[in-house]
Motif scaffolding. Sequence first.
Motif, PDB file in Angstrom:
ATOM      1  N   LEU A   1      45.886  24.736  19.071  1.00 59.90           N
ATOM      2  CA  LEU A   1      45.915  24.868  17.614  1.00 59.90           C
ATOM      3  C   LEU A   1      47.363  24.914  17.142  1.00 59.90           C
ATOM      4  N   GLU A   2      47.760  23.955  16.332  1.00 60.75           N
ATOM      5  CA  GLU A   2      49.086  23.957  15.737  1.00 60.75           C
ATOM      6  C   GLU A   2      49.000  24.580  14.346  1.00 60.75           C
ATOM      7  N   ASN A   3      50.081  24.520  13.604  1.00 61.21           N
ATOM      8  CA  ASN A   3      50.127  25.202  12.303  1.00 61.21           C
ATOM      9  C   ASN A   3      49.451  24.368  11.218  1.00 61.21           C
ATOM     10  N   THR A   4      48.194  23.988  11.470  1.00 61.20           N
ATOM     11  CA  THR A   4      47.431  23.210  10.491  1.00 61.20           C
ATOM     12  C   THR A   4      46.031  23.796  10.368  1.00 61.20           C
ATOM     13  N   LEU A   5      45.605  24.044   9.145  1.00 60.21           N
ATOM     14  CA  LEU A   5      44.264  24.558   8.884  1.00 60.21           C
ATOM     15  C   LEU A   5      43.303  23.421   8.563  1.00 60.21           C
ATOM     16  N   PHE A   6      43.681  22.560   7.607  1.00 59.62           N
ATOM     17  CA  PHE A   6      42.842  21.416   7.258  1.00 59.62           C
ATOM     18  C   PHE A   6      43.657  20.387   6.496  1.00 59.62           C
ATOM     19  N   PHE A   7      43.065  19.203   6.322  1.00 58.20           N
ATOM     20  CA  PHE A   7      43.601  18.151   5.472  1.00 58.20           C
ATOM     21  C   PHE A   7      42.607  17.936   4.320  1.00 58.20           C
ATOM     22  N   TYR A   8      43.156  17.695   3.119  1.00 58.39           N
ATOM     23  CA  TYR A   8      42.305  17.560   1.932  1.00 58.39           C
ATOM     24  C   TYR A   8      42.789  16.389   1.088  1.00 58.39           C
ATOM     25  N   LYS A   9      41.837  15.669   0.514  1.00 55.71           N
ATOM     26  CA  LYS A   9      42.176  14.544  -0.357  1.00 55.71           C
ATOM     27  C   LYS A   9      41.142  14.412  -1.458  1.00 55.71           C
ATOM     28  N   TYR A  10      41.607  14.098  -2.659  1.00 57.57           N
ATOM     29  CA  TYR A  10      40.649  13.736  -3.704  1.00 57.57           C
ATOM     30  C   TYR A  10      41.151  12.513  -4.457  1.00 57.57           C
ATOM     31  N   ARG A  11      40.192  11.805  -5.023  1.00 60.02           N
ATOM     32  CA  ARG A  11      40.469  10.651  -5.875  1.00 60.02           C
ATOM     33  C   ARG A  11      39.641  10.793  -7.136  1.00 60.02           C
ATOM     34  N   VAL A  12      40.292  10.655  -8.299  1.00 61.88           N
ATOM     35  CA  VAL A  12      39.587  10.761  -9.572  1.00 61.88           C
ATOM     36  C   VAL A  12      38.733   9.514  -9.775  1.00 61.88           C
ATOM     37  N   VAL A  13      37.446   9.720 -10.039  1.00 58.41           N
ATOM     38  CA  VAL A  13      36.506   8.625 -10.255  1.00 58.41           C
ATOM     39  C   VAL A  13      36.268   8.390 -11.745  1.00 58.41           C
ATOM     40  N   ALA A  14      36.198   9.479 -12.516  1.00 62.25           N
ATOM     41  CA  ALA A  14      35.955   9.399 -13.957  1.00 62.25           C
ATOM     42  C   ALA A  14      36.554  10.642 -14.609  1.00 62.25           C
ATOM     43  N   PRO A  15      36.998  10.507 -15.878  1.00 61.30           N
ATOM     44  CA  PRO A  15      36.833   9.376 -16.807  1.00 61.30           C
ATOM     45  C   PRO A  15      37.739   8.199 -16.467  1.00 61.30           C
ATOM     46  N   ALA A  16      37.461   7.080 -17.113  1.00 58.02           N
ATOM     47  CA  ALA A  16      38.138   5.838 -16.782  1.00 58.02           C
ATOM     48  C   ALA A  16      39.651   5.933 -16.958  1.00 58.02           C
ATOM     49  N   LYS A  17      40.105   6.693 -17.958  1.00 62.08           N
ATOM     50  CA  LYS A  17      41.549   6.758 -18.226  1.00 62.08           C
ATOM     51  C   LYS A  17      42.321   7.463 -17.117  1.00 62.08           C
ATOM     52  N   LEU A  18      41.632   8.241 -16.282  1.00 61.15           N
ATOM     53  CA  LEU A  18      42.281   8.949 -15.186  1.00 61.15           C
ATOM     54  C   LEU A  18      41.897   8.378 -13.827  1.00 61.15           C
ATOM     55  N   SER A  19      40.921   7.470 -13.811  1.00 57.18           N
ATOM     56  CA  SER A  19      40.402   6.945 -12.557  1.00 57.18           C
ATOM     57  C   SER A  19      41.513   6.309 -11.718  1.00 57.18           C
ATOM     58  N   GLY A  20      41.504   6.635 -10.428  1.00 61.48           N
ATOM     59  CA  GLY A  20      42.492   6.101  -9.509  1.00 61.48           C
ATOM     60  C   GLY A  20      43.580   7.078  -9.147  1.00 61.48           C
ATOM     61  N   SER A  21      43.828   8.092  -9.977  1.00 67.84           N
ATOM     62  CA  SER A  21      44.786   9.123  -9.607  1.00 67.84           C
ATOM     63  C   SER A  21      44.244   9.885  -8.399  1.00 67.84           C
ATOM     64  N   ALA A  22      45.137  10.324  -7.533  1.00 65.62           N
ATOM     65  CA  ALA A  22      44.677  10.916  -6.278  1.00 65.62           C
ATOM     66  C   ALA A  22      45.673  11.956  -5.785  1.00 65.62           C
ATOM     67  N   LEU A  23      45.201  12.790  -4.844  1.00 69.54           N
ATOM     68  CA  LEU A  23      46.009  13.882  -4.294  1.00 69.54           C
ATOM     69  C   LEU A  23      45.690  14.042  -2.822  1.00 69.54           C
ATOM     70  N   VAL A  24      46.706  14.312  -2.014  1.00 71.86           N
ATOM     71  CA  VAL A  24      46.545  14.646  -0.604  1.00 71.86           C
ATOM     72  C   VAL A  24      47.248  15.963  -0.335  1.00 71.86           C
ATOM     73  N   VAL A  25      46.589  16.832   0.441  1.00 66.17           N
ATOM     74  CA  VAL A  25      47.167  18.117   0.825  1.00 66.17           C
ATOM     75  C   VAL A  25      47.056  18.269   2.334  1.00 66.17           C
ATOM     76  N   GLN A  26      48.146  18.670   2.966  1.00 68.88           N
ATOM     77  CA  GLN A  26      48.146  19.058   4.365  1.00 68.88           C
ATOM     78  C   GLN A  26      48.351  20.575   4.402  1.00 68.88           C
TER      79      GLN A  26
END
Length: 446
Positions: free
Chosen positions: A212-237
């Motif tokens: 086990l190294e110093n990592t708990l989890f990896f997380y990612k999201y992508r905005v699906v709706a509303p259309a004006k925000l769709s495509g914005s995304a985030l990654v967390v380590q």
Amino acid sequence: MKTFGYLLLAGCALQAQAKVDANQAARLGQDLTPLGGERAGNASGTIPAWDGGLATPPADYQPGMHHPDPFAGEAPLFVIDGGNLGQYDELLTPGHKALLQAHPDYRLRVFPTHRSAAAPQRIYDATRFNAVNGSLIAGGNGVEGVAAGVPFPIPANGLEAIWNHILRYRGEQIHFTTNQAAVLNNGSYNLLKLERDIYFVYGRDGMTPANLENTLFFYKYRVVAPAKLSGSALVVQETLDQVLSIRKAWRFNRGERRVRRLPMLAYDTLQPDTNGLATADVVDSYNGAPDRYEWQLLGKREMLVPYNSYAVHQRGVPYEQILKPGYVNPDLLRYEQHRVWVVEATLRKGFSHPYAKRRFYLDEDSWQILAVDLYDKEGNLSGMQESHPISYYDVPMFGSTLETIYDFQGERYFVDGLDNNEPMYDFNAPLSPRDFTPQALRREGN
């Protein structure tokens, strides 16, 4: 009404250090559940004995379904509102009392108690190992000698208890789509639909303290709706010890069409797209480094808390039926009497945060935080969080299906986890750490 108060168990004050001796660890799976709860019920019979929880799906369950409610035929034992809450004073959190007093139409429907929390046997085995090998390091900002299971099933202090929540089992990977909304004081809101992936490291099958190294989890999201925000995304380590190495986060902005490293996404940093209602550390009721608070374990008590919240999880429920002005529809919520660990966090001098004090109520059977009282710097009760959990019996895993944050002063609230009209969680999604890099984020946005 019987006064329960705080019941400090013998295991709470066993030793100053984290590790317990073999005799105490042997209680796990005996008079204690495998994760450290009291196996026996209470004297009055309102809390039954733990019998293994919901570890297998019911007969009518099919993979991919929204989880059928195994308790759908039950009627409430009683209902609490602003007129009778005094009868149940010892069983209610200050946050629930405030919500009941502020809204004459709000109520808590209290049902028979079912101790449905369950986890795989390997998590129970790892928890037994952790009990005699785990310890806090770096002033409580990290842990060592543990992997996969609950690190401190017989906690000696508040830091150990909150680490139990942070490191509890939540599956190995999940792909899911949910909606969130900030409901304003006039009842208006806009839904934000997010497609999400989580790849857990700490709780994976085969994980040991050695690998086990110093990592708990990896997380990612992508905005699906509303259309004006769709495509914005985030990654967390997400790191285990965030003082040693802060969490890394990158955001893809659709308008700029570029990936930017976020300098800070922790503590009191406001989450994007939450209308200022959610700080970074309120996700999952509490997450991240505990170093800015002093943590005190107040003991254990019996309380009325959200539990077995299948009704608000069912497929096809319109979101407008869930989101009401001032509060989540109480006719879709379920409360039960359970024993909870009570942990109080007080902000250290020299740090700022909207919440100068928080009081957490942790389920004894799963270490899931079920409710949080939030206090401002003047000591006033300013808000409350709730996690409405179910047993994802197909894993098995016990976790929240809906999370809420109430802002009492602004008479508004934030809700996350609305999944009623989305595909159900996929706990076998083909994910790997390679899916959670800045390069992967750029691909998500294109």
